[in-house]
Design a protein around this motif. Structure first.
Motif, PDB file in Angstrom:
ATOM      1  N   VAL A   1       0.822  -1.214   0.000  1.00 20.74           N
ATOM      2  CA  VAL A   1       0.000   0.000   0.000  1.00 20.74           C
ATOM      3  C   VAL A   1       0.857   1.266   0.000  1.00 20.74           C
ATOM      4  O   VAL A   1       0.467   2.283  -0.572  1.00 20.74           O
ATOM      5  CB  VAL A   1      -1.020  -0.017   1.170  1.00 20.74           C
ATOM      6  CG1 VAL A   1      -0.358   0.290   2.504  1.00 20.74           C
ATOM      7  CG2 VAL A   1      -2.170   0.924   0.898  1.00 20.74           C
ATOM      8  N   SER A   2       2.047   1.211   0.589  1.00 23.63           N
ATOM      9  CA  SER A   2       2.915   2.392   0.614  1.00 23.63           C
ATOM     10  C   SER A   2       3.469   2.736  -0.769  1.00 23.63           C
ATOM     11  O   SER A   2       3.944   3.844  -0.983  1.00 23.63           O
ATOM     12  CB  SER A   2       4.075   2.172   1.587  1.00 23.63           C
ATOM     13  OG  SER A   2       4.874   1.097   1.156  1.00 23.63           O
ATOM     14  N   THR A   3       3.396   1.803  -1.711  1.00 26.57           N
ATOM     15  CA  THR A   3       3.844   2.064  -3.076  1.00 26.57           C
ATOM     16  C   THR A   3       2.694   2.529  -3.978  1.00 26.57           C
ATOM     17  O   THR A   3       2.873   2.668  -5.183  1.00 26.57           O
ATOM     18  CB  THR A   3       4.492   0.811  -3.697  1.00 26.57           C
ATOM     19  OG1 THR A   3       3.511  -0.228  -3.796  1.00 26.57           O
ATOM     20  CG2 THR A   3       5.671   0.335  -2.871  1.00 26.57           C
ATOM     21  N   GLY A   4       1.528   2.732  -3.371  1.00 27.11           N
ATOM     22  CA  GLY A   4       0.375   3.205  -4.140  1.00 27.11           C
ATOM     23  C   GLY A   4      -0.458   2.096  -4.747  1.00 27.11           C
ATOM     24  O   GLY A   4      -1.380   2.367  -5.514  1.00 27.11           O
ATOM     25  N   ILE A   5      -0.168   0.862  -4.416  1.00 28.01           N
ATOM     26  CA  ILE A   5      -0.933  -0.271  -4.947  1.00 28.01           C
ATOM     27  C   ILE A   5      -1.972  -0.669  -3.917  1.00 28.01           C
ATOM     28  O   ILE A   5      -1.662  -0.863  -2.746  1.00 28.01           O
ATOM     29  CB  ILE A   5      -0.020  -1.473  -5.258  1.00 28.01           C
ATOM     30  CG1 ILE A   5       1.024  -1.106  -6.301  1.00 28.01           C
ATOM     31  CG2 ILE A   5      -0.849  -2.668  -5.713  1.00 28.01           C
ATOM     32  CD1 ILE A   5       2.078  -2.180  -6.525  1.00 28.01           C
ATOM     33  N   GLU A   6      -3.206  -0.792  -4.351  1.00 28.88           N
ATOM     34  CA  GLU A   6      -4.287  -1.251  -3.478  1.00 28.88           C
ATOM     35  C   GLU A   6      -4.792  -2.578  -4.025  1.00 28.88           C
ATOM     36  O   GLU A   6      -4.892  -2.750  -5.247  1.00 28.88           O
ATOM     37  CB  GLU A   6      -5.412  -0.225  -3.445  1.00 28.88           C
ATOM     38  CG  GLU A   6      -6.531  -0.559  -2.480  1.00 28.88           C
ATOM     39  CD  GLU A   6      -6.078  -0.622  -1.028  1.00 28.88           C
ATOM     40  OE1 GLU A   6      -6.011  -1.742  -0.481  1.00 28.88           O
ATOM     41  OE2 GLU A   6      -5.769   0.425  -0.443  1.00 28.88           O
ATOM     42  N   ILE A   7      -5.068  -3.527  -3.137  1.00 32.04           N
ATOM     43  CA  ILE A   7      -5.541  -4.846  -3.571  1.00 32.04           C
ATOM     44  C   ILE A   7      -6.851  -5.192  -2.877  1.00 32.04           C
ATOM     45  O   ILE A   7      -7.206  -4.618  -1.847  1.00 32.04           O
ATOM     46  CB  ILE A   7      -4.507  -5.956  -3.295  1.00 32.04           C
ATOM     47  CG1 ILE A   7      -4.233  -6.111  -1.796  1.00 32.04           C
ATOM     48  CG2 ILE A   7      -3.234  -5.713  -4.073  1.00 32.04           C
ATOM     49  CD1 ILE A   7      -3.413  -7.340  -1.442  1.00 32.04           C
ATOM     50  N   ALA A   8      -7.538  -6.135  -3.469  1.00 28.08           N
ATOM     51  CA  ALA A   8      -8.754  -6.712  -2.889  1.00 28.08           C
ATOM     52  C   ALA A   8      -8.767  -8.182  -3.278  1.00 28.08           C
ATOM     53  O   ALA A   8      -7.993  -8.609  -4.147  1.00 28.08           O
ATOM     54  CB  ALA A   8      -9.990  -6.006  -3.431  1.00 28.08           C
ATOM     55  N   CYS A   9      -9.617  -8.965  -2.632  1.00 26.11           N
ATOM     56  CA  CYS A   9      -9.731 -10.369  -3.029  1.00 26.11           C
ATOM     57  C   CYS A   9     -11.186 -10.713  -3.295  1.00 26.11           C
ATOM     58  O   CYS A   9     -12.089 -10.184  -2.645  1.00 26.11           O
ATOM     59  CB  CYS A   9      -9.100 -11.303  -2.003  1.00 26.11           C
ATOM     60  SG  CYS A   9      -9.946 -11.407  -0.437  1.00 26.11           S
ATOM     61  N   VAL A  10     -11.380 -11.580  -4.266  1.00 22.60           N
ATOM     62  CA  VAL A  10     -12.708 -12.018  -4.663  1.00 22.60           C
ATOM     63  C   VAL A  10     -12.778 -13.525  -4.450  1.00 22.60           C
ATOM     64  O   VAL A  10     -12.058 -14.279  -5.108  1.00 22.60           O
ATOM     65  CB  VAL A  10     -12.988 -11.677  -6.148  1.00 22.60           C
ATOM     66  CG1 VAL A  10     -14.363 -12.150  -6.557  1.00 22.60           C
ATOM     67  CG2 VAL A  10     -12.824 -10.185  -6.395  1.00 22.60           C
ATOM     68  N   PRO A  11     -13.621 -13.985  -3.517  1.00 24.14           N
ATOM     69  CA  PRO A  11     -13.688 -15.417  -3.239  1.00 24.14           C
ATOM     70  C   PRO A  11     -14.619 -16.155  -4.196  1.00 24.14           C
ATOM     71  O   PRO A  11     -15.603 -15.595  -4.685  1.00 24.14           O
ATOM     72  CB  PRO A  11     -14.246 -15.466  -1.817  1.00 24.14           C
ATOM     73  CG  PRO A  11     -15.083 -14.234  -1.709  1.00 24.14           C
ATOM     74  CD  PRO A  11     -14.412 -13.195  -2.575  1.00 24.14           C
ATOM     75  N   ALA A  12     -14.279 -17.418  -4.458  1.00 29.05           N
ATOM     76  CA  ALA A  12     -15.129 -18.279  -5.293  1.00 29.05           C
ATOM     77  C   ALA A  12     -14.890 -19.728  -4.884  1.00 29.05           C
ATOM     78  O   ALA A  12     -13.805 -20.085  -4.421  1.00 29.05           O
ATOM     79  CB  ALA A  12     -14.799 -18.094  -6.766  1.00 29.05           C
ATOM     80  N   PHE A  13     -15.902 -20.548  -5.053  1.00 25.87           N
ATOM     81  CA  PHE A  13     -15.752 -21.978  -4.800  1.00 25.87           C
ATOM     82  C   PHE A  13     -15.148 -22.640  -6.024  1.00 25.87           C
ATOM     83  O   PHE A  13     -15.383 -22.216  -7.155  1.00 25.87           O
ATOM     84  CB  PHE A  13     -17.105 -22.625  -4.493  1.00 25.87           C
ATOM     85  CG  PHE A  13     -17.668 -22.207  -3.166  1.00 25.87           C
ATOM     86  CD1 PHE A  13     -17.099 -22.621  -1.977  1.00 25.87           C
ATOM     87  CD2 PHE A  13     -18.790 -21.386  -3.109  1.00 25.87           C
ATOM     88  CE1 PHE A  13     -17.618 -22.230  -0.758  1.00 25.87           C
ATOM     89  CE2 PHE A  13     -19.319 -20.994  -1.895  1.00 25.87           C
ATOM     90  CZ  PHE A  13     -18.740 -21.412  -0.717  1.00 25.87           C
ATOM     91  N   HIS A  14     -14.376 -23.697  -5.791  1.00 20.79           N
ATOM     92  CA  HIS A  14     -13.760 -24.449  -6.890  1.00 20.79           C
ATOM     93  C   HIS A  14     -13.729 -25.926  -6.491  1.00 20.79           C
ATOM     94  O   HIS A  14     -13.208 -26.267  -5.431  1.00 20.79           O
ATOM     95  CB  HIS A  14     -12.340 -23.933  -7.151  1.00 20.79           C
ATOM     96  CG  HIS A  14     -11.682 -24.580  -8.318  1.00 20.79           C
ATOM     97  ND1 HIS A  14     -12.005 -24.248  -9.615  1.00 20.79           N
ATOM     98  CD2 HIS A  14     -10.746 -25.537  -8.393  1.00 20.79           C
ATOM     99  CE1 HIS A  14     -11.273 -24.978 -10.428  1.00 20.79           C
ATOM    100  NE2 HIS A  14     -10.507 -25.773  -9.712  1.00 20.79           N
TER     101      HIS A  14
END
Length: 86
Positions: A54-67
């Motif tokens: 996050v300090s480098t300006g990158i924001e992430i999220a996660c999307v869950p799914a069944f497999h």
């Protein structure tokens, strides 16, 4: 797409280091887990990795799914967490 497999005995800090490296190189990543304890380790790793990038300006999220997987002729349901770079 790279699929990381995280188990209940995986170190969240180690997984976070690998994950943040992949995120910085803009790779598509999914984390695959089977079971609640493995999911717990994966979520902790994602939170730690977010702190790393996050300090480098990158924001992430996660999307869950069944497999569904076939392991020893049995169908096992895994959860895949797709990491999305925002």
């Amino acid at each position: 797409m790279e699929i990381m497999k995280v188990s209940s005995s995986s170190s969240p800090t180690s997984v976070a280091g690998a994950l943040s490296s992949m995120i910085r190189s803009k790779e598509e990543i999914s984390i695959q887990v089977i079971g609640a304890a493995a999911l717990n380790q994966a979520i902790k790793a994602i939170a730690i990795a977010r702190g790393y990038v996050v300090s480098t300006g990158i924001e992430i999220a996660c999307v869950p799914a069944f497999h569904d997987l076939v392991i020893e002729d049995k169908i096992v349901t895994a959860i895949r967490l797709k990491i999305v770079i925002l």
